[in-house]
Design a protein around this motif. Structure first.
Motif, PDB file in Angstrom:
ATOM      1  N   GLU A 299       0.661  -1.314  -0.081  1.00  0.00           N
ATOM      2  CA  GLU A 299      -0.196   0.013   0.016  1.00  0.00           C
ATOM      3  C   GLU A 299       0.850   1.148   0.008  1.00  0.00           C
ATOM      4  O   GLU A 299       0.631   2.166  -0.919  1.00  0.00           O
ATOM      5  CB  GLU A 299      -0.973   0.023   1.169  1.00  0.00           C
ATOM      6  CG  GLU A 299      -1.693   1.316   1.231  1.00  0.00           C
ATOM      7  CD  GLU A 299      -2.666   1.456   2.414  1.00  0.00           C
ATOM      8  OE1 GLU A 299      -3.541   2.122   2.519  1.00  0.00           O
ATOM      9  OE2 GLU A 299      -2.523   0.351   2.940  1.00  0.00           O
ATOM     10  N   SER A 300       1.704   1.254   0.896  1.00  0.00           N
ATOM     11  CA  SER A 300       2.782   2.308   0.778  1.00  0.00           C
ATOM     12  C   SER A 300       3.831   2.700  -0.547  1.00  0.00           C
ATOM     13  O   SER A 300       3.734   3.836  -1.045  1.00  0.00           O
ATOM     14  CB  SER A 300       3.786   2.469   1.824  1.00  0.00           C
ATOM     15  OG  SER A 300       4.428   1.101   1.880  1.00  0.00           O
TER      16      SER A 300
ATOM     17  N   VAL B  71       1.281   4.036  -2.945  1.00  0.00           N
ATOM     18  CA  VAL B  71       0.893   5.687  -2.671  1.00  0.00           C
ATOM     19  C   VAL B  71       2.088   6.419  -3.133  1.00  0.00           C
ATOM     20  O   VAL B  71       1.967   7.407  -3.669  1.00  0.00           O
ATOM     21  CB  VAL B  71       0.818   5.936  -1.192  1.00  0.00           C
ATOM     22  CG1 VAL B  71       0.769   7.211  -0.765  1.00  0.00           C
ATOM     23  CG2 VAL B  71      -0.562   5.208  -0.518  1.00  0.00           C
TER      24      VAL B  71
ATOM     25  N   ILE C 214      -5.525  10.728  -3.709  1.00  0.00           N
ATOM     26  CA  ILE C 214      -5.210   9.602  -3.269  1.00  0.00           C
ATOM     27  C   ILE C 214      -5.750   9.154  -1.911  1.00  0.00           C
ATOM     28  O   ILE C 214      -5.791   7.785  -1.683  1.00  0.00           O
ATOM     29  CB  ILE C 214      -3.518   9.368  -2.957  1.00  0.00           C
ATOM     30  CG1 ILE C 214      -2.679  10.158  -4.337  1.00  0.00           C
ATOM     31  CG2 ILE C 214      -2.954   8.201  -2.554  1.00  0.00           C
ATOM     32  CD1 ILE C 214      -1.150  10.504  -3.935  1.00  0.00           C
TER      33      ILE C 214
ATOM     34  N   ILE D 151      -5.660   9.946   1.152  1.00  0.00           N
ATOM     35  CA  ILE D 151      -4.533  10.338   2.364  1.00  0.00           C
ATOM     36  C   ILE D 151      -4.573  11.601   3.095  1.00  0.00           C
ATOM     37  O   ILE D 151      -4.661  12.638   2.256  1.00  0.00           O
ATOM     38  CB  ILE D 151      -3.325   9.716   1.725  1.00  0.00           C
ATOM     39  CG1 ILE D 151      -2.517  10.669   0.959  1.00  0.00           C
ATOM     40  CG2 ILE D 151      -3.353   8.015   1.390  1.00  0.00           C
ATOM     41  CD1 ILE D 151      -1.275  10.173   0.778  1.00  0.00           C
TER      42      ILE D 151
END
Length: 228
Positions: A4-5, A8, A32, A34
């Protein structure tokens, strides 16, 4: 680092890569989904990584957003590729005008001309065509003159995040000692220039302009010429 990171980070890089203008972190956060703080942290990490790896580009924050740009060390090569055979430099008049707008904005064309001491119409048109200056409103006073200010492109070209990052004007003003020395020198030049004039060369009162007084007097003295 989780999948996931990584995703991103890739999203941030991709958005900045395709954007034509600096991308605000808030906009990337919305896209995104976030927090804005996380976007800024990712951008800081990416910038450090590019620096450590010695890449030919860098991620910088300018004009309120993030964008990629070539590293200063590669400037000579980029110039060969981008500006070969064409001139993109501003004239000294345009640079002076741009500096006035940057530090005094918003202001009208007439105000710019008054500060420069010459007509700034041509320089202002050039700056508008280059996208460095734009109209931002109208003066509420008589005439409702158009007011101009710098654009985000101006901040981007100078590598600034906001207009507050401009160096203070005091950095370009000579200190009191320099000004005093200049004034003393000018006064000395004026005194030497006036003292070197011979009094015999000065015209008599009334003879500074036009022919001598004797040429205006009647030859016969009959008083036909009116007294001035």
């Amino acid at each position: 680092m989780t999948d996931e990171s990584i995703e991103v980070r890739q999203a941030v890089e991709a958005i900045v890569m395709v954007a034509e203008e600096p991308v605000p972190p808030g906009l990337m956060a919305q896209l995104i989904e976030i927090p804005t703080g996380q976007v800024e942290a990712i951008c800081a990490q990416l910038a450090e990584e590019y620096q450590a790896e010695g890449r030919g580009f860098e991620l910088v924050r300018v004009a309120g957003g993030y964008r990629f740009r070539s590293r200063p060390e590669a400037e000579s090569y980029v110039k060969r590729f981008v500006v070969s055979g064409q001139s993109s430099r501003l004239s000294s008049a345009a640079l002076e005008t741009l500096a006035i707008v940057a530090y005094k904005q918003p202001l009208s064309r007439a105000q710019v001309s008054a500060i420069r001491g010459v007509n700034a119409e041509g320089a202002m048109r050039t700056l508008q065509q280059r996208g460095l200056v734009q109209e931002v409103g109208r003066d509420p006073g008589p005439g409702n003159a158009r007011l101009f200010a710098t654009t985000p492109a101006f901040l981007e070209r100078l590598g600034l995040d906001s207009i507050d990052d401009l160096p203070p004007l005091v950095d370009f003003v000579p200190d009191a000692e320099v000004i005093e020395a200049l004034e003393t020198s000018l006064m000395a030049d004026n005194r030497s220039g006036s003292s070197g004039t011979d009094g015999q060369d000065m015209p008599a009162r009334g003879q500074e302009h036009g022919p001598p007084v004797s040429m205006l007097e009647p030859e016969s003295g009959n008083g036909d010429v009116p007294t001035v």
